[in-house]
Write a protein that holds these residues in place. Structure first.
Motif, PDB file in Angstrom:
ATOM      1  N   LYS A 274       5.405   1.095  -4.010  1.00 35.64           N
ATOM      2  CA  LYS A 274       4.341   1.571  -3.132  1.00 35.64           C
ATOM      3  C   LYS A 274       3.559   0.448  -2.466  1.00 35.64           C
ATOM      4  O   LYS A 274       2.898   0.660  -1.464  1.00 35.64           O
ATOM      5  CB  LYS A 274       3.380   2.481  -3.893  1.00 35.64           C
ATOM      6  N   THR A 275       3.622  -0.740  -3.025  1.00 34.89           N
ATOM      7  CA  THR A 275       2.900  -1.844  -2.388  1.00 34.89           C
ATOM      8  C   THR A 275       3.482  -2.172  -1.025  1.00 34.89           C
ATOM      9  O   THR A 275       2.849  -2.835  -0.222  1.00 34.89           O
ATOM     10  CB  THR A 275       2.930  -3.107  -3.272  1.00 34.89           C
ATOM     11  N   LYS A 276       4.718  -1.720  -0.763  1.00 32.33           N
ATOM     12  CA  LYS A 276       5.323  -1.950   0.544  1.00 32.33           C
ATOM     13  C   LYS A 276       4.900  -0.887   1.549  1.00 32.33           C
ATOM     14  O   LYS A 276       5.094  -1.052   2.748  1.00 32.33           O
ATOM     15  CB  LYS A 276       6.856  -1.949   0.441  1.00 32.33           C
ATOM     16  N   VAL A 277       4.342   0.216   1.044  1.00 32.92           N
ATOM     17  CA  VAL A 277       4.063   1.359   1.909  1.00 32.92           C
ATOM     18  C   VAL A 277       2.583   1.690   1.984  1.00 32.92           C
ATOM     19  O   VAL A 277       2.069   2.037   3.035  1.00 32.92           O
ATOM     20  CB  VAL A 277       4.861   2.596   1.436  1.00 32.92           C
ATOM     21  N   LEU A 278       1.869   1.593   0.833  1.00 36.36           N
ATOM     22  CA  LEU A 278       0.429   1.794   0.875  1.00 36.36           C
ATOM     23  C   LEU A 278      -0.193   0.806   1.859  1.00 36.36           C
ATOM     24  O   LEU A 278       0.219  -0.350   1.941  1.00 36.36           O
ATOM     25  CB  LEU A 278      -0.185   1.584  -0.506  1.00 36.36           C
ATOM     26  N   THR A 279      -1.178   1.248   2.587  1.00 34.67           N
ATOM     27  CA  THR A 279      -1.757   0.428   3.642  1.00 34.67           C
ATOM     28  C   THR A 279      -3.218   0.108   3.349  1.00 34.67           C
ATOM     29  O   THR A 279      -3.844   0.682   2.452  1.00 34.67           O
ATOM     30  CB  THR A 279      -1.657   1.153   4.989  1.00 34.67           C
ATOM     31  N   ALA A 280      -3.739  -0.799   4.162  1.00 36.93           N
ATOM     32  CA  ALA A 280      -5.123  -1.232   3.990  1.00 36.93           C
ATOM     33  C   ALA A 280      -6.091  -0.052   4.039  1.00 36.93           C
ATOM     34  O   ALA A 280      -7.090  -0.022   3.307  1.00 36.93           O
ATOM     35  CB  ALA A 280      -5.480  -2.264   5.054  1.00 36.93           C
ATOM     36  N   SER A 281      -5.801   0.930   4.885  1.00 36.26           N
ATOM     37  CA  SER A 281      -6.714   2.074   5.003  1.00 36.26           C
ATOM     38  C   SER A 281      -6.810   2.860   3.704  1.00 36.26           C
ATOM     39  O   SER A 281      -7.813   3.532   3.446  1.00 36.26           O
ATOM     40  CB  SER A 281      -6.259   2.995   6.139  1.00 36.26           C
ATOM     41  N   ALA A 282      -5.752   2.789   2.860  1.00 34.86           N
ATOM     42  CA  ALA A 282      -5.758   3.538   1.606  1.00 34.86           C
ATOM     43  C   ALA A 282      -6.579   2.859   0.524  1.00 34.86           C
ATOM     44  O   ALA A 282      -7.013   3.520  -0.424  1.00 34.86           O
ATOM     45  CB  ALA A 282      -4.324   3.737   1.115  1.00 34.86           C
ATOM     46  N   VAL A 283      -6.766   1.553   0.634  1.00 39.29           N
ATOM     47  CA  VAL A 283      -7.464   0.821  -0.437  1.00 39.29           C
ATOM     48  C   VAL A 283      -8.779   0.189   0.034  1.00 39.29           C
ATOM     49  O   VAL A 283      -9.473  -0.435  -0.753  1.00 39.29           O
ATOM     50  CB  VAL A 283      -6.552  -0.275  -1.034  1.00 39.29           C
ATOM     51  N   MET A 284      -9.120   0.345   1.310  1.00 45.39           N
ATOM     52  CA  MET A 284     -10.344  -0.288   1.801  1.00 45.39           C
ATOM     53  C   MET A 284     -11.575   0.514   1.369  1.00 45.39           C
ATOM     54  O   MET A 284     -11.486   1.696   1.029  1.00 45.39           O
ATOM     55  CB  MET A 284     -10.318  -0.403   3.320  1.00 45.39           C
ATOM     56  N   ARG A 285     -12.698  -0.163   1.396  1.00 50.32           N
ATOM     57  CA  ARG A 285     -13.983   0.480   1.187  1.00 50.32           C
ATOM     58  C   ARG A 285     -14.763   0.456   2.491  1.00 50.32           C
ATOM     59  O   ARG A 285     -14.689  -0.505   3.239  1.00 50.32           O
ATOM     60  CB  ARG A 285     -14.793  -0.258   0.123  1.00 50.32           C
ATOM     61  N   ARG A 286     -15.483   1.495   2.749  1.00 52.73           N
ATOM     62  CA  ARG A 286     -16.369   1.486   3.906  1.00 52.73           C
ATOM     63  C   ARG A 286     -17.444   0.425   3.685  1.00 52.73           C
ATOM     64  O   ARG A 286     -17.953   0.263   2.566  1.00 52.73           O
ATOM     65  CB  ARG A 286     -17.037   2.848   4.102  1.00 52.73           C
ATOM     66  N   ALA A 287     -17.759  -0.306   4.726  1.00 51.17           N
ATOM     67  CA  ALA A 287     -18.812  -1.321   4.616  1.00 51.17           C
ATOM     68  C   ALA A 287     -20.150  -0.614   4.368  1.00 51.17           C
ATOM     69  O   ALA A 287     -20.583   0.201   5.183  1.00 51.17           O
ATOM     70  CB  ALA A 287     -18.868  -2.149   5.891  1.00 51.17           C
TER      71      ALA A 287
END
Length: 418
Positions: A274-287
């Motif tokens: 999944k590290t090849k497919v999960l994206t930044a939007s899935a693990v980011m936090r809103r500022a």
């Protein structure tokens, strides 16, 4: 579906039964019988069963499944190479299923281009003449079709090869000729049936990358058939996953991996890293808070204290990212009596897009305590990825599937971050 997107093809209740007198098969389908049970009872083969999905204009939609799942039957229904037994195929809102022969030919010639697994080139024609073939069928003048063929060859990187013959080209180059032939007629929709399956793995990967690059330039609507999950994950804006003539799930790669709709889908994707497919939007936090360019250092320090932060992202009033500011730098600026944070802004970590794969974030975050800002195409701040949110996102992903390969990757990240 976002408002700015429009549906190019809408498939509704599409069913294809191979064999004479399909009524019995249709009745059994309505009763919920399986493809295998229907074959045993009637001798009829169900190719597609009650398919419903949309193809968004400008996307690459990948239809995938194992052999016998119905994916090739489905794509050949879209231009009626397979005649649908029931259902609708709405192309730009017009149902093409009832069209007569003459109208259907016009739709195929003007709306669709098709690229096959086997290149289907004429061995005794030049490359340019092969690319001209669809234009010739359309009745284009000689000079016009020659010009369009050369433009299409340039689009696929074969400029200068127009006078060669297919036998002088490698497999990958021959497949590019097939793609150029489809592009030359300037179709709205490209149908690609296992287009890269006959190629060697390295050439296949090159062609996948070429297709993505080409799509960014020409923005065609593409329906791509494959049995290869890695290929589907790499190419597809969205994926239609099929089993035994039925659609199991439609969604983005991330949606399918994170929220499999059926036990079959869960088993199908179980070994994907999944590290090849999960994206930044899935693990980011809103500022939680930001500093604006016109803020003073005292204002910035107050915002940091309120949120218990040691840094803030600096943005314009329209939230375009300018950099970061640290608490110690802001405190020094206050002591110096400065009224602006312009002199203490730092570039920070290179911004990433929301679709950046998680794996690409490892190196960015390994050597710094600063976050990786996530920005949209206009450079506007969407959120930040910090080590903690990266690890949390992966932990949730592992927990949902128990994916061994993802666990291994997460271990690497933990070791790197330690």
């Amino acid at each position: 579906m976002p408002a700015e997107q429009s549906v190019k093809i809408a498939v509704r209740g599409l069913t294809k039964v191979f064999g004479d007198e399909p009524k019995d098969a249709l009745a059994l389908l309505r009763q919920g019988e399986t493809k295998q049970a229907i074959f045993e009872k009637t001798g009829l083969a169900v190719g597609v069963a009650d398919a419903d999905f949309d193809v968004i204009e400008g996307e690459i939609l990948v239809v995938m499944g194992l052999s016998g799942s119905g994916k090739s039957s489905l794509i050949r229904c879209l231009n009626r190479l397979n005649e649908p037994t029931a259902g609708q195929i709405l192309l730009d809102g017009r149902d093409i299923v009832p069209l007569g022969h003459r109208e259907l030919l016009e739709v195929r010639r003007s709306k669709y281009g098709m690229v096959f697994q086997h290149f289907a080139l004429f061995p005794h024609r030049s490359i340019r003449e092969n690319v001209e073939f669809g234009l010739e069928i359309q009745g284009c003048a000689v000079d016009e079709r020659a010009e369009k063929a050369l433009i299409a060859l340039k689009q696929v990187g074969l400029e200068g090869w127009e006078d060669a013959t297919p036998g002088q080209l490698s497999g990958g180059m021959q497949q590019r000729v097939g793609l150029a032939r489809a592009l030359a007629v300037d179709p709205d929709v490209l149908l690609m049936d296992e287009a890269f399956s006959a190629l060697d793995p390295l050439i296949r990967r090159d062609m996948q990358q070429e297709l993505v690059a080409l799509q960014s330039r020409v923005r065609k609507t593409i329906v791509f058939i494959t049995h290869d999950l890695d290929e589907a994950l790499f190419l597809g804006n969205r994926i239609v996953l099929m089993k035994d003539a039925r659609i199991e799930q439609v969604g983005t790669a991330e949606e399918i991996l994170s929220n499999p709709a059926t036990p079959y889908v869960e088993r199908f994707v179980a070994e994907v890293d999944k590290t090849k497919v999960l994206t930044a939007s899935a693990v980011m936090r809103r500022a939680r808070s930001v500093a604006f360019v016109n803020d003073g250092p005292r204002t910035v320090l107050r915002k940091m204290e309120d949120e218990d932060l040691s840094f803030l992202c600096v943005v314009e009033t329209d939230f375009r990212l300018r950099g970061i500011v640290r608490d110690d730098a802001a405190l020094d600026a206050v002591k110096r009596g400065e009224k602006s944070i312009t002199s203490i802004m730092e570039p920070g970590v290179q911004p990433v897009g929301p679709d950046t794969p998680v794996r690409d974030l490892f190196g960015l975050l390994a050597e710094t305590t600063m976050p990786a800002p996530v920005v949209d195409d206009a450079g506007r701040l969407l959120g930040v990825v910090v080590r903690a949110s990266l690890l949390q996102g992966l932990a949730e992903s592992i927990g949902s599937n128990g994916n061994a390969s993802t666990s291994d990757s997460a271990t690497e990240i933990v070791e790197t971050a330690a």
